[in-house]
Design an enzyme around this catalytic site. Structure first.
Site, PDB file in Angstrom:
ATOM      1  N   LEU A  34       0.822  -1.223   0.000  1.00 37.00           N
ATOM      2  CA  LEU A  34       0.000   0.000   0.000  1.00 37.00           C
ATOM      3  C   LEU A  34       0.853   1.270   0.000  1.00 37.00           C
ATOM      4  CD1 LEU A  34      -2.961  -1.060   2.355  1.00 37.00           C
ATOM      5  CD2 LEU A  34      -2.772  -1.283  -0.124  1.00 37.00           C
ATOM      6  N   SER A 117       9.022  -3.226 -18.416  1.00 41.66           N
ATOM      7  CA  SER A 117       8.736  -1.877 -18.908  1.00 41.66           C
ATOM      8  C   SER A 117       9.534  -1.566 -20.161  1.00 41.66           C
ATOM      9  CB  SER A 117       9.128  -0.903 -17.804  1.00 41.66           C
ATOM     10  OG  SER A 117       9.301   0.383 -18.325  1.00 41.66           O
ATOM     11  N   TYR A 140      15.260   3.048 -12.952  1.00 37.42           N
ATOM     12  CA  TYR A 140      14.056   2.206 -13.000  1.00 37.42           C
ATOM     13  C   TYR A 140      14.207   1.126 -14.074  1.00 37.42           C
ATOM     14  CZ  TYR A 140       9.315   0.848 -14.309  1.00 37.42           C
ATOM     15  OH  TYR A 140       8.202   0.130 -14.649  1.00 37.42           O
ATOM     16  N   LYS A 144      14.472  -3.130 -13.871  1.00 39.25           N
ATOM     17  CA  LYS A 144      13.588  -4.058 -14.598  1.00 39.25           C
ATOM     18  C   LYS A 144      14.412  -5.015 -15.474  1.00 39.25           C
ATOM     19  CE  LYS A 144       9.523  -3.061 -13.117  1.00 39.25           C
ATOM     20  NZ  LYS A 144       8.633  -4.018 -12.503  1.00 39.25           N
ATOM     21  N   ARG A 280      13.106  16.232 -18.197  1.00 40.12           N
ATOM     22  CA  ARG A 280      13.082  15.457 -16.970  1.00 40.12           C
ATOM     23  C   ARG A 280      14.185  14.407 -17.051  1.00 40.12           C
ATOM     24  NH1 ARG A 280       7.535  12.332 -15.622  1.00 40.12           N
ATOM     25  NH2 ARG A 280       8.406  10.982 -17.208  1.00 40.12           N
TER      26      ARG A 280
HETATM   27  N1  UDP Z   1       5.530  14.649 -19.172  1.00 40.71           N
HETATM   28  C1  UDP Z   1       5.442  16.024 -19.317  1.00 40.71           C
HETATM   29  N2  UDP Z   1       4.856  16.737 -18.324  1.00 40.71           N
HETATM   30  C2  UDP Z   1       4.345  16.157 -17.203  1.00 40.71           C
HETATM   31  C3  UDP Z   1       4.436  14.743 -17.066  1.00 40.71           C
HETATM   32  C4  UDP Z   1       5.045  14.021 -18.074  1.00 40.71           C
HETATM   33  O1  UDP Z   1       5.896  16.598 -20.305  1.00 40.71           O
HETATM   34  O2  UDP Z   1       3.852  16.876 -16.325  1.00 40.71           O
HETATM   35  C5  UDP Z   1       6.135  13.863 -20.268  1.00 40.71           C
HETATM   36  C6  UDP Z   1       7.313  12.999 -19.816  1.00 40.71           C
HETATM   37  O3  UDP Z   1       8.498  13.740 -19.895  1.00 40.71           O
HETATM   38  C7  UDP Z   1       7.238  11.850 -20.823  1.00 40.71           C
HETATM   39  C8  UDP Z   1       5.748  11.724 -21.126  1.00 40.71           C
HETATM   40  O4  UDP Z   1       5.162  12.965 -20.724  1.00 40.71           O
HETATM   41  O5  UDP Z   1       7.909  12.192 -22.003  1.00 40.71           O
HETATM   42  C9  UDP Z   1       5.080  10.589 -20.380  1.00 40.71           C
HETATM   43  O6  UDP Z   1       5.434  10.717 -19.022  1.00 40.71           O
HETATM   44  P1  UDP Z   1       4.765   9.859 -17.868  1.00 40.71           P
HETATM   45  O7  UDP Z   1       5.364  10.304 -16.572  1.00 40.71           O
HETATM   46  O8  UDP Z   1       3.271   9.937 -18.001  1.00 40.71           O
HETATM   47  O9  UDP Z   1       5.174   8.359 -18.220  1.00 40.71           O
HETATM   48  P2  UDP Z   1       6.634   7.695 -18.471  1.00 40.71           P
HETATM   49  O10 UDP Z   1       6.851   7.759 -19.955  1.00 40.71           O
HETATM   50  O11 UDP Z   1       7.652   8.433 -17.674  1.00 40.71           O
HETATM   51  O12 UDP Z   1       6.436   6.299 -17.992  1.00 40.71           O
END
Ligand code: UDP
Length: 322
Positions: A34, A117, A140, A144, A280
């Site tokens: 949880l 993933s 991450y 995996k 990011r």
């Molecule tokens: N992303 C973004 N703004 C946000 C959240 C995510 O631009 O506030 C972008 C992120 O950089 C990635 C895509 O959206 O390229 C998908 O991100 P998410 O965190 O949903 O999933 P991930 O691909 O990391 O599993």
């Protein structure tokens, strides 16, 4: 018949998997600590609050229940966070998986379905096939990849079968609106776009300087109920065939961050405000699946992954919990 142990069954994907298994009249045991999942989303099966790092707790569950298959979803799964919590990611994801594999061997469990993933792939620029080389660029994804390797070597040594499912971007919500994404610290794009609409604040686009069509990151968005269906299909396959496979779970369709913003705006008929911020950490520019292998081997195709349906179901869910 034997029971199915679902680790992480209170989480976003796990709760959808449990719902489907229950509809298919399976006997389900759930373990979840949880940390991100919620007890209220476990509506079926026998639930244990517990951590897969705690081997003695796992041992008790395996001794008290005749477990035939394991569906292993429990994991820490955020790309950026994984760089700040390396030890926690390795402990929970890798040590947790070793504990589970050891007990599977001890109790002669025949099958495992493992949540992997697309993060295992790293930098790619075309539709990704399962046998493309693995070169994760975030912690991450590294965890995996290690888990996949562990499962493969245990399987070789101890003769159990596995299906490793490499999810691309899970999204959307249950069509009956009973389940969906509900996290304390949301980091995923679609719910954050919804929050920005709700609060009338711009959503951040993390980087608009990538070498992609519109310079924002491209992902492959698959509806969570299709992911759940793939688990069920994999389980049925493993029970009949003594074979192991690795499959991508995606749609073969790449959507950029801007595409998702535009589709959301269009489907909801609402303006979405956004601003460009820094990249990011750990984000690969392009992750899109080839789905031909799972189609060929399991005859599996998606049913719910139309982006408009994804947004519609996710929005309905978002409104019901906010
Ligand atoms: N992303 C973004 N703004 C946000 C959240 C995510 O631009 O506030 C972008 C992120 O950089 C990635 C895509 O959206 O390229 C998908 O991100 P998410 O965190 O949903 O999933 P991930 O691909 O990391 O599993």
């Amino acid at each position: 018949m034997g029971k199915i142990l679902v680790t992480g069954g209170a989480g976003y994907i796990g709760s959808h998997v449990v719902k489907l298994l229950n509809l298919k009249k399976k006997e389900i045991i759930i373990i979840d600590n949880l940390s991100t999942g919620k007890k209220k989303y476990v509506k079926n099966g026998i639930f244990f609050k517990g951590d897969i790092r705690n081997k003695s707790h796992l041992y008790k569950i395996f001794s008290n229940h005749k477990i035939k298959s394991v569906i292993h979803l429990a994991a820490n799964c955020l790309v950026e966070e994984s760089h700040n919590k390396i030890d926690e990611y390795y402990e929970n994801n890798v040590v947790g998986t070793i504990n589970l594999l050891d007990l599977m061997v001890k109790f002669k469990v025949e099958n495992i379905i493992f949540s992997s993933s697309c993060s295992v792939y790293g930098y790619k620029s075309n539709k990704i096939k399962e046998d493309d080389n693995l070169n994760p660029i975030n912690v991450y994804g590294e965890t995996k990849k290690v888990c996949e390797e562990l499962i493969q070597s245990y399987s070789k040594a101890y003769k159990f079968n596995y299906i490793i499912l490499r999810y691309f971007n899970a999204c959307g919500a249950d069509l009956e609106n009973n389940l969906g994404e509900d996290r304390e610290n949301e980091t995923h794009l679609i719910p954050l776009i919804f929050k920005s609409i709700q609060n009338n604040k711009p959503v951040n686009i993390f980087g608009k300087d990538y070498k992609t069509r519109d310079k924002t990151c491209v992902r492959d968005y698959i509806h969570v109920q299709d992911i759940a269906r793939a688990h069920f299909k994999s389980l049925s396959f493993l029970r009949k065939n003594k074979k192991s496979f690795i499959f991508n779970l995606g749609t073969e369709k790449g959507l950029s961050v801007l595409d998702i913003i535009n589709i959301t705006s269009n489907v909801l008929n609402k303006k979405v405000r956004y601003k460009i911020s820094n990249r990011r950490k750990g984000d690969p520019p392009y992750l899109v699946a080839s789905s031909s292998k799972i189609k060929k081997k399991l005859n599996f195709t998606n049913k719910y992954s139309d982006p408009r349906l994804i947004i519609k179901t996710a929005w309905k869910w978002f409104q019901s919990i906010n």
